[in-house]
Structure formats: structure tokens, C-alpha cells
Design a protein around this motif. Structure first.
Motif, PDB file in Angstrom:
ATOM      1  N   ARG A 121      31.579  52.666   3.669  1.00  0.00           N
ATOM      2  CA  ARG A 121      31.562  52.016   2.229  1.00  0.00           C
ATOM      3  C   ARG A 121      30.831  50.673   2.574  1.00  0.00           C
ATOM      4  O   ARG A 121      29.825  50.446   1.584  1.00  0.00           O
ATOM      5  N   ALA A 122      30.842  50.088   3.751  1.00  0.00           N
ATOM      6  CA  ALA A 122      29.899  48.640   3.959  1.00  0.00           C
ATOM      7  C   ALA A 122      28.714  49.263   4.195  1.00  0.00           C
ATOM      8  O   ALA A 122      27.875  48.355   3.990  1.00  0.00           O
ATOM      9  N   ALA A 123      28.377  50.611   4.617  1.00  0.00           N
ATOM     10  CA  ALA A 123      26.945  51.128   4.802  1.00  0.00           C
ATOM     11  C   ALA A 123      26.417  51.569   3.567  1.00  0.00           C
ATOM     12  O   ALA A 123      25.196  51.560   3.501  1.00  0.00           O
ATOM     13  N   ASN A 124      27.230  51.554   2.613  1.00  0.00           N
ATOM     14  CA  ASN A 124      26.907  52.346   1.295  1.00  0.00           C
ATOM     15  C   ASN A 124      26.998  51.725  -0.096  1.00  0.00           C
ATOM     16  O   ASN A 124      27.753  52.367  -0.906  1.00  0.00           O
ATOM     17  N   PRO A 125      27.013  50.276  -0.168  1.00  0.00           N
ATOM     18  CA  PRO A 125      27.565  49.874  -1.273  1.00  0.00           C
ATOM     19  C   PRO A 125      26.567  49.923  -2.535  1.00  0.00           C
ATOM     20  O   PRO A 125      25.335  49.977  -2.148  1.00  0.00           O
ATOM     21  N   PRO A 126      27.015  50.195  -3.702  1.00  0.00           N
ATOM     22  CA  PRO A 126      28.116  50.056  -4.174  1.00  0.00           C
ATOM     23  C   PRO A 126      28.521  51.778  -4.527  1.00  0.00           C
ATOM     24  O   PRO A 126      27.984  52.569  -5.047  1.00  0.00           O
ATOM     25  N   LEU A 127      29.672  52.287  -4.203  1.00  0.00           N
ATOM     26  CA  LEU A 127      30.240  53.742  -4.299  1.00  0.00           C
ATOM     27  C   LEU A 127      30.751  53.883  -5.359  1.00  0.00           C
ATOM     28  O   LEU A 127      31.406  52.941  -6.110  1.00  0.00           O
ATOM     29  N   PRO A 128      30.291  54.943  -6.371  1.00  0.00           N
ATOM     30  CA  PRO A 128      31.030  55.250  -7.528  1.00  0.00           C
ATOM     31  C   PRO A 128      32.418  55.032  -7.752  1.00  0.00           C
ATOM     32  O   PRO A 128      33.087  54.553  -8.547  1.00  0.00           O
ATOM     33  N   PHE A 129      33.249  55.796  -6.382  1.00  0.00           N
ATOM     34  CA  PHE A 129      34.493  55.766  -6.503  1.00  0.00           C
ATOM     35  C   PHE A 129      35.157  54.450  -6.256  1.00  0.00           C
ATOM     36  O   PHE A 129      36.172  54.099  -7.263  1.00  0.00           O
ATOM     37  N   THR A 130      34.477  53.534  -5.831  1.00  0.00           N
ATOM     38  CA  THR A 130      34.924  52.114  -5.431  1.00  0.00           C
ATOM     39  C   THR A 130      34.844  51.419  -6.788  1.00  0.00           C
ATOM     40  O   THR A 130      35.831  50.790  -7.210  1.00  0.00           O
ATOM     41  N   ALA A 131      33.734  51.611  -7.556  1.00  0.00           N
ATOM     42  CA  ALA A 131      33.595  50.887  -8.818  1.00  0.00           C
ATOM     43  C   ALA A 131      34.554  51.221  -9.667  1.00  0.00           C
ATOM     44  O   ALA A 131      34.969  50.497 -10.461  1.00  0.00           O
TER      45      ALA A 131
END
Length: 552
Positions: free
Chosen positions: A140-150
Motif C-alpha cells: 500500500r505504501a508503494a502504491n498510493p492511493p489504492l481504490p480499495f483503501t479509498a
């Protein structure tokens, strides 16, 4: 002497021409699993985009051009109705919601296979949701922002903070998704490419969670270079300047007329225009104001989309002087938005006084951000004690975004206005292909940057939660009260209370100015006369099996 045609007149003429060709589709019946497969597609269709994709795993790469292509290959459980924008059946044919609003049971489409021949079923849906929920902190830190996280806020390592609880197989053709709290925009969120279902076998074969490849300055996986879904087109190849797809012979729905679909990138608007005029392409996106007169005079069609994006000036509070609210409000007051919009954006683009577009609930007619007042802005800046510190202003090169048609020119106008305010700016131009998006959305020394948010589903949460719902590297601020208000609003049922909650959030954003909304841009597609119908979508849910071509 021939009379010069005004910009508004030109665009109205173009819009009228598009309307006459029937470019807004009407919803039809849901296709049967074999519908449209009797007549094999034959046409080759080349579409020009303003930038190449970054990666084709839409669960990881949340970017317009990447999602445009991914939508052709991958499908979600739910899609958008082309007329109303409401959730409509896709890989799920129907769904029910529990009385407590915490679970949804989806009935899946049967006799569907992924492009690699593996079956689409409940186990495949669960595998995708489990993958997204279990993305590691490092990933997650390497790929912000993830759709799932949003949408769901947190992952399996913080289950008490996550809105998502689990996805369970009911039977081979039914899944049950459970939430920890009500989420009003849940079904709308599932319509996006970020929740498209990939082949679990292909995810494993492409080591989808191992980011060891590079594209446009961004690390991606091998799977992101070769997606496998159930969509109307299957992936063929991706070279330096183009992605080639081909009609899937096993597609469950209407295959349409296009056998080979080519996306080719032209980073300059004039190059896209000339390619269409010369007949080298069949259509292109990101029509700019400079293109309009030629397109109309050549009799080519211009199809407008309703405004569903916001272009903004980003400010990073990791830079100490921008932690001062007076400085940020001074900046907001110093910007003459009309002077930014009129020369560079398509006609009918409106100034933005908030981050929610006008057609969404929660739009606040009163706005919220301070109006243009350059003298008051200078007084505020002086009161804040700004001493001429150098402030880096990042802006993209060699691209056209649907929310930012002429980045260099917009930067020039905004930087001139901010310089008149009294700021000491250091321009930092970065090619879009050199990782501009990653550089301005992660922690760094960018004081200012140009960017926009293109709506992906019809809910105000899609604009506010990704931008201001949690601390991030783009704006570098922490406001627990604001985060809590956004979290509460997203769970309220549709109605006056929810509308009022979002209006209050808009007012708070206006009073603290973590960023400055500039415009609600109009975007448009240009197509050749071989196209009878190009089905535009305000959320860019535009699949090319629905394009209608002349047959003679």
C-alpha cells in the motif's frame, strides 16, 4: 470576408452535430450469454489518448488512461446505466441488500469464462476481494492511493478500522459481501474499474502483488502489463506507444463491430487532431479549445461529456509556511479563476468554488471557498509573516488531462497570479511519463502542484474521501475533525441529512483551504465520420463494443 466563428458557436455546432448522430445511447436489455456472437466483428478501430497507460491492473493503478483500457478487458460485478448512471447488472445479474444495510448478496452471471479459459464464479470473486483486503502495508505504501483503501478505509491488518468485513461464497453463483458499517455509495463504488474482477490464475501467474517492473516512472507488476478479465476485448500486446486489444470470441455479451482495438498515445493536442484529419486514427479524447475550429470546419464530430471532474491547485502542508491558514486563504483569494479558464478550457467550463461537482448531492450553491480579492489576499499574506521563502511549483509536461487541457499554459497563468500576490516560486516541470502523478501524490518538497480529480462513480464520497478523508502525501495535513465528518457522511442514507453533511464539509474545506478548486471542466471526444455512435459517459465507462460504425 468570411465571418469568424466564435468559440461558443463552434462548440454548440459541434455538440449539435454529435447529438444528431445519436451519440447518447439508450439502455437496452441485458444480453444473453451468447448475444452478439453470431456475427464476428471485423473492423479495426484506432483511438488516440493524451498519454499512455501506466499499468493495466486497475486495483492498483488509479489513473484515467490506465482505467480506460482496463475497462475494455476487465468487468466489475456492477456497471453504470448509460442513461441514469445508476448501478446496473454486469458480472452480477442481481443483488439484494440486508435490512441492516451491512451485507449484499450478488447473483453472478453464469457460463462466463475469463480470457485464459478459467471459469468466472463465486470463488473468483472472493479471490479478488481477498486480494484487495490483504494488500500488505508495504504494498500500500508503494502504491498510493489504492481504490480499495479509498472506499473501505483500511485492510486486513486493521480490521476494526475497515468498512469491509469479508466476501463469502454462498454457492458457485452467489457471493455475500459484508460490511462493518453502512456505506451509502457501496454499489456505486463497485461500478468502477478499481473493483474489476481479474482471473485468479492470471494474477498468480503474473505475480500481481510483486512490483518489479517499471512503466512511466512507476513500479508495476508483470500482471499489470497483461491483464486477463471477462470483458469484450482481450489483451494482445503493449508496445512503447500503443496497446492492442482484440475482440474476445467468448464474450458473454454484445461483441459489437470492432475486431481490433488500438490505443495509441499522442501527447500533443495538435498531433491528435492532425492524425484524425489525416485518417490515421478514428477518434481521440481530450479535445482542446485550439482543436475546435478545425474539427467543426472539417465536419468531424465532437461529443461532449457532462462536467464530472474538478481541476485544482494542490498545496502541501509539509512545507512549513503552508501550514499557516492565512497563507492558504491568501492564495485562494489571489486566484482569478475566469482568467485561468477562459483561454484554455472548453466552453461552458465553470469556475469551481468547491470540490463536489454540481450534479452530485452535497453540492453547495453558496460555494465555500473565498472569492477573488487580490488586495485582501496581500494583506492576509503580510499578516501571516511570509518572508519570501522559495516555494516549488510542480506542473506536468507533455500531456493533456481531461481535467487539465493545457498544463503548461495553466501553470503560466496561475504562477503569474501567485507571483503578483508576492510568492517566490520555483517552477518544477516534470514530464507526465516521468512519474509526475506519483511525485505530487506522495510525500516530497512540492509546495504547489496542478492536478484534478475525475469522478469514477456518482457519489460525493468519490471526490472528498480520496482527497481529504485521511492524511496523505499530496496535501500533507492532518485534520481529525474533517476526517471524522467525511467518514460519517459517507455512511448516512441518501436524503437531506447527508446533503447537509456534505455541504458543511464543503464549507469547512473553504474556510481552511487545504487545496484550491479552480474549474469544473467540460471534456470532449472527437471521432471520424465513420462513427455513427460513440457512447460517452461522465464517469468514462466507455466500452468500445458499444461504438457503432457505418457499414457502407
Amino acid at each position: 470576408m468570411a465571418r469568424s466563428i466564435g468559440r461558443r458557436e463552434l462548440l454548440q455546432a459541434a455538440a449539435a452535430a454529435a447529438l444528431l448522430t445519436g451519440c447518447t445511447p439508450s439502455p437496452g436489455p441485458t444480453p444473453s450469454p451468447t448475444a452478439g456472437n453470431s456475427d464476428a466483428p471485423k473492423a479495426t478501430f484506432t483511438f488516440a489518448t493524451p498519454a499512455p497507460p501506466i499499468g493495466l491492473d486497475p486495483a492498483v493503478i488509479d489513473e484515467l488512461e490506465s482505467w480506460r483500457i482496463a475497462r475494455q478487458v476487465l468487468e466489475s460485478l456492477v456497471t453504470t446505466d448509460p442513461e441514469t448512471g445508476a448501478p446496473a447488472p454486469a458480472l452480477a445479474t442481481s443483488w439484494t441488500q440486508s435490512s441492516d444495510q451491512l451485507s449484499y448478496t450478488f447473483t453472478l452471471r453464469q457460463n462466463v469464462t475469463f480470457h485464459d479459459g478459467t471459469p468466472f464464479n463465486a470463488a473468483a470473486v472472493k479471490a479478488n476481494f481477498d486480494r484487495w483486503f490483504n494488500f500488505s502495508p508495504a504494498f500500500r505504501a508503494a502504491n498510493p492511493p489504492l481504490p480499495f483503501t479509498a472506499v473501505f478505509k483500511a485492510h486486513a491488518d486493521a480490521p476494526t478500522l475497515s468498512v469491509f468485513k469479508g466476501c463469502d461464497v454462498v454457492n458457485d453463483h452467489q457471493v455475500k459481501i459484508t460490511l462493518t458499517q453502512p456505506l451509502t455509495g457501496f454499489l456505486q463504488a463497485l461500478t468502477t474499474a478499481g473493483f474489476a474482477i481479474s482471473s485468479p490464475a492470471a494474477l498468480a501467474a503474473g505475480t500481481a502483488d510483486v512490483i518489479d517492473q517499471t512503466s512511466a516512472g512507476t513500479k508495476i507488476s508483470r500482471y499489470a502489463q497483461h491483464p486477463v478479465g471477462t470483458g469484450p476485448f482481450r489483451f494482445r500486446d503493449w508496445t512503447a506507444d500503443r496497446v492492442t486489444l482484440e475482440s474476445s470470441p467468448t464474450y458473454w455479451g454484445n461483441r459489437g463491430q470492432i475486431a481490433t482495438l488500438i490505443f495509441v498515445a499522442f501527447d500533443q493536442p495538435q498531433a491528435r487532431l492532425q492524425a484524425l484529419v489525416d485518417g490515421r486514427i478514428d477518434g481521440y479524447d481530450a479535445v482542446t479549445l485550439d482543436n475546435i475550429e478545425t474539427l467543426v470546419r472539417k465536419g468531424l464530430q465532437v461529443v461532449r461529456r457532462d462536467p464530472f471532474s474538478v481541476m485544482y491547485l494542490g498545496m502541501n502542508q509539509s512545507v512549513p509556511i503552508l501550514q499557516n491558514e492565512k497563507v492558504r486563504l491568501a492564495i485562494a483569494m489571489s486566484i482569478n479563476k475566469d482568467s485561468v479558464i477562459r483561454p484554455y478550457f472548453l466552453e461552458d467550463t465553470k469556475p469551481a468554488s468547491q470540490f463536489i461537482p454540481p450534479k452530485l448531492s452535497g453540492f453547495n450553491q453558496a460555494g465555500g471557498f473565498p472569492s477573488y480579492d487580490p488586495e485582501k489576499a496581500k494583506r492576509l499574506l503580510a499578516e501571516a509573516g511570509y518572508k519570501g521563502e522559495e516555494l516549488k511549483f510542480y506542473y506536468p509536461l507533455n500531456t493533456t488531462r481531461l481535467y487539465l487541457p493545457s498544463p503548461e499554459k495553466v501553470f503560466g497563468e496561475l504562477s503569474a497570479q501567485l507571483t503578483r500576490l508576492g510568492l517566490n516560486l520555483k517552477p518544477v516541470p516534470i514530464a507526465w511519463s516521468d512519474g509526475y502523478l506519483e511525485k505530487v501524490t506522495t510525500a516530497g518538497d512540492h509546495a504547489f502542484h496542478l492536478l484534478g480529480r475525475y469522478g469514477t462513480f456518482a457519489d460525493p464520497d468519490d471526490f472528498l474521501a480520496p482527497l481529504f478523508g485521511a492524511k496523505g502525501g499530496e496535501f500533507g495535513f492532518f485534520d481529525a475533525q474533517l476526517f471524522s465528518k467525511i467518514d460519517r457522511a459517507r455512511g448516512l442514507p441518501d436524503g437531506s441529512d447527508r446533503t447537509q453533511a456534505y455541504q458543511n464539509i464543503n464549507a469547512q474545506l473553504g474556510s481552511t483551504a487545504p487545496a484550491v478548486p479552480i474549474a469544473f471542466p467540460i471534456s470532449a471526444v472527437a471521432v471520424s465520420n465513420s462513427v455513427v455512435n460513440y457512447p460517452t459517459s461522465p464517469v468514462l465507462n466507455e466500452t468500445f463494443n458499444r461504438v457503432t460504425l457505418r457499414t457502407s
